[in-house]
Enzyme design. Structure first.
Site, PDB file in Angstrom:
ATOM      1  N   ARG A  86      32.648  61.201  54.992  1.00  0.00           N
ATOM      2  CA  ARG A  86      32.471  62.625  54.451  1.00  0.00           C
ATOM      3  C   ARG A  86      32.339  63.613  55.530  1.00  0.00           C
ATOM      4  NH1 ARG A  86      30.138  59.024  50.193  1.00  0.00           N
ATOM      5  NH2 ARG A  86      28.141  59.051  51.930  1.00  0.00           N
ATOM      6  N   ILE A  87      31.505  63.395  56.372  1.00  0.00           N
ATOM      7  CA  ILE A  87      30.923  64.477  57.106  1.00  0.00           C
ATOM      8  C   ILE A  87      32.016  64.508  58.340  1.00  0.00           C
ATOM      9  CG2 ILE A  87      29.337  65.194  58.910  1.00  0.00           C
ATOM     10  CD1 ILE A  87      27.244  63.949  57.146  1.00  0.00           C
TER      11      ILE A  87
ATOM     12  N   ASP B  42      37.580  55.482  63.730  1.00  0.00           N
ATOM     13  CA  ASP B  42      36.492  54.877  62.920  1.00  0.00           C
ATOM     14  C   ASP B  42      36.889  53.634  62.521  1.00  0.00           C
ATOM     15  OD1 ASP B  42      35.312  56.299  60.003  1.00  0.00           O
ATOM     16  OD2 ASP B  42      35.815  53.967  60.046  1.00  0.00           O
TER      17      ASP B  42
ATOM     18  N   CYS C 261      29.136  58.579  62.439  1.00  0.00           N
ATOM     19  CA  CYS C 261      29.091  57.241  62.000  1.00  0.00           C
ATOM     20  C   CYS C 261      27.513  56.950  61.786  1.00  0.00           C
ATOM     21  CB  CYS C 261      29.509  56.273  63.148  1.00  0.00           C
ATOM     22  SG  CYS C 261      28.534  56.503  64.747  1.00  0.00           S
ATOM     23  N   PRO C 262      27.224  55.851  60.746  1.00  0.00           N
ATOM     24  CA  PRO C 262      26.027  55.577  60.405  1.00  0.00           C
ATOM     25  C   PRO C 262      25.395  54.681  61.582  1.00  0.00           C
ATOM     26  CG  PRO C 262      27.497  54.062  59.468  1.00  0.00           C
ATOM     27  CD  PRO C 262      28.358  55.126  60.223  1.00  0.00           C
TER      28      PRO C 262
ATOM     29  N   SER D 218      24.434  62.641  63.633  1.00  0.00           N
ATOM     30  CA  SER D 218      24.235  61.467  63.077  1.00  0.00           C
ATOM     31  C   SER D 218      22.881  60.618  63.046  1.00  0.00           C
ATOM     32  CB  SER D 218      25.238  60.520  63.358  1.00  0.00           C
ATOM     33  OG  SER D 218      25.198  59.893  64.785  1.00  0.00           O
ATOM     34  N   ARG D 219      22.620  59.954  63.961  1.00  0.00           N
ATOM     35  CA  ARG D 219      21.390  59.242  64.209  1.00  0.00           C
ATOM     36  C   ARG D 219      21.230  59.113  65.658  1.00  0.00           C
ATOM     37  NH1 ARG D 219      20.471  60.590  59.770  1.00  0.00           N
ATOM     38  NH2 ARG D 219      19.762  59.415  57.881  1.00  0.00           N
TER      39      ARG D 219
ATOM     40  N   ASP E 134      21.134  67.018  67.054  1.00  0.00           N
ATOM     41  CA  ASP E 134      20.190  67.289  66.066  1.00  0.00           C
ATOM     42  C   ASP E 134      19.086  65.964  65.745  1.00  0.00           C
ATOM     43  OD1 ASP E 134      18.974  68.799  63.715  1.00  0.00           O
ATOM     44  OD2 ASP E 134      19.981  67.309  62.253  1.00  0.00           O
TER      45      ASP E 134
ATOM     46  N   GLU F 154      12.045  59.990  66.502  1.00  0.00           N
ATOM     47  CA  GLU F 154      11.602  61.272  65.990  1.00  0.00           C
ATOM     48  C   GLU F 154      10.161  61.426  65.295  1.00  0.00           C
ATOM     49  OE1 GLU F 154      14.843  61.917  63.231  1.00  0.00           O
ATOM     50  OE2 GLU F 154      16.154  62.139  65.156  1.00  0.00           O
TER      51      GLU F 154
ATOM     52  N   HIS G 285      16.308  67.790  63.914  1.00  0.00           N
ATOM     53  CA  HIS G 285      16.397  66.670  62.481  1.00  0.00           C
ATOM     54  C   HIS G 285      16.738  67.580  61.305  1.00  0.00           C
ATOM     55  CE1 HIS G 285      17.292  62.548  60.972  1.00  0.00           C
ATOM     56  NE2 HIS G 285      18.030  63.305  60.341  1.00  0.00           N
TER      57      HIS G 285
END
Ligand code: NAD
Length: 317
Positions: A157-158, A177, A207-208, A235-236, A260, A265, A284
């Protein structure tokens, strides 16, 4: 039904309302819950909502009344979903609420790296323009996006929302992907990771976080990038090896980074990215526009309502 929200502050620091949730049961809402208070606060609750407070097997063992866990986020790695399933406790998440907000932040970072609006505005405020010999000045190279190549890792989606924005800026878009092999968006070429890192002027991660993507952007991958390229990560944090990125930035192996998210964190003071060259970090907040948080709140309440009506939605276990 007793409902306990363990850490509601980041979702609603006061600009949204808990009233719709309160209408569903007796509600106790905590801003934050340290791990040692989780059981004490949740022990009488049938419904628990959590954003980042961990509910693992050991916590579940001490919550015999618990019937439902609602995660106030998309990622639910803080819950032992298997242990919850064994106990017949549905765990729900909010699958999508912030796609356009995260895409917007991705471009905030990109435009910061290409235009340095904040630093130029600060220089003007500090009197540098009034003292200038010419009618304009700039302190950083200014870069036009049109014609540059945007490489997107994770074309969900993003990633797709970012691709559309990139195309609106006149960029060429390539994407990788692990599962999407054909682009649903016209004029996006799906490529392998080697091609993506070598050819992109901007690499953006969407990606996750999974065992496969942890440390995906590592020393070797950073060395494949152009010296003029930028890395964006909304993402992460652990998708990018923070130490390797700091070294690449300080050695001038890539031109800059907009992040971000970080591996830990809030970050520990010794995270080398905090002082790395051309590294811009936001805390974040991609998800946190009021519009996105309002959508998150709405779905989280609908999830509880659906559970109470006996037809739970957005169940992840
Ligand atoms: P999504 O599920 O729609 O898309 C993720 C894509 O990544 C999918 O197409 C999937 O096939 C792909 N993928 C999975 N494993 C991969 C791998 N090993 N290599 C490459 N691609 C892989 O998710 P989304 O809504 O687009 O969100 C993407 C990520 O953004 C989320 O997982 C989350 O971590 C992050 N996020 C961050 C914020 C923030 O505030 N910074 C907010 C929301 C989401």
């Amino acid at each position: 039904m007793k409902i306990v929200v363990l850490d509601g502050y980041t979702l609603n620091p006061g600009d949204l309302s808990w009233d719709e949730l309160k209408a569903l049961g007796e509600c106790e809402i905590y801003d934050r819950t340290p791990p040692e208070l989780t059981v004490e606060r949740a022990k009488d609750a049938e419904i628990v909502l959590t954003n980042k407070v961990v509910i693992d097997r050991q916590v579940l063992d001490q919550l015999p009344k618990l019937k439902y866990i609602g995660v106030l986020a998309t990622g639910y790695n803080i819950i032992d979903v298997e242990a919850a399933r064994e106990r017949g406790i549905p765990v729900t998440n909010v699958p999508t609420y912030g796609t356009l907000s995260v895409a917007q932040m991705t471009f905030a970072h990109i435009l910061n790296l290409t235009q340095h609006v904040c630093e130029h505005a600060q220089a003007v405020r500090d009197g540098a323009w009034t003292r200038a010999k010419d009618w304009c000045f700039w302190n950083f190279p200014l870069i036009e996006l049109a014609g540059l190549t945007m490489g997107i890792i994770g074309f969900g989606r993003i990633g797709r929302a970012v691709a559309k924005l990139a195309q609106a800026f006149g960029m060429k878009v390539i994407a990788y992907d692990a599962y999407v092999k054909e682009s649903p968006i016209p004029d996006v070429e799906m490529v392998d990771l080697d091609t993506l890192f070598k050819e992109s002027d901007i690499v953006s991660c969407h990606c996750p976080l999974t065992p496969e993507t942890q440390g995906l952007v590592n020393r070797e991958r950073l060395r494949q990038m152009k010296k003029t390229a930028f890395l964006i990560n909304t993402s992460r944090g652990p998708v990018v090896d923070n130490k390797a990125l700091a070294e690449a930035l300080n050695a001038g192996e890539i031109a800059g980074a907009g992040l971000d998210v970080l591996e830990v964190e809030p970050p520990t003071p010794d995270n080398p990215l905090l002082t790395a060259k051309n590294c811009y970090i936001t805390p974040h907040i991609s998800w946190a526009t009021k519009s996105a948080r309002a959508r998150l709140m709405k779905t989280a309440v609908e999830n509880v309502k659906a559970f109470l009506e006996g037809k739970p939605q957005n169940v992840v276990n």
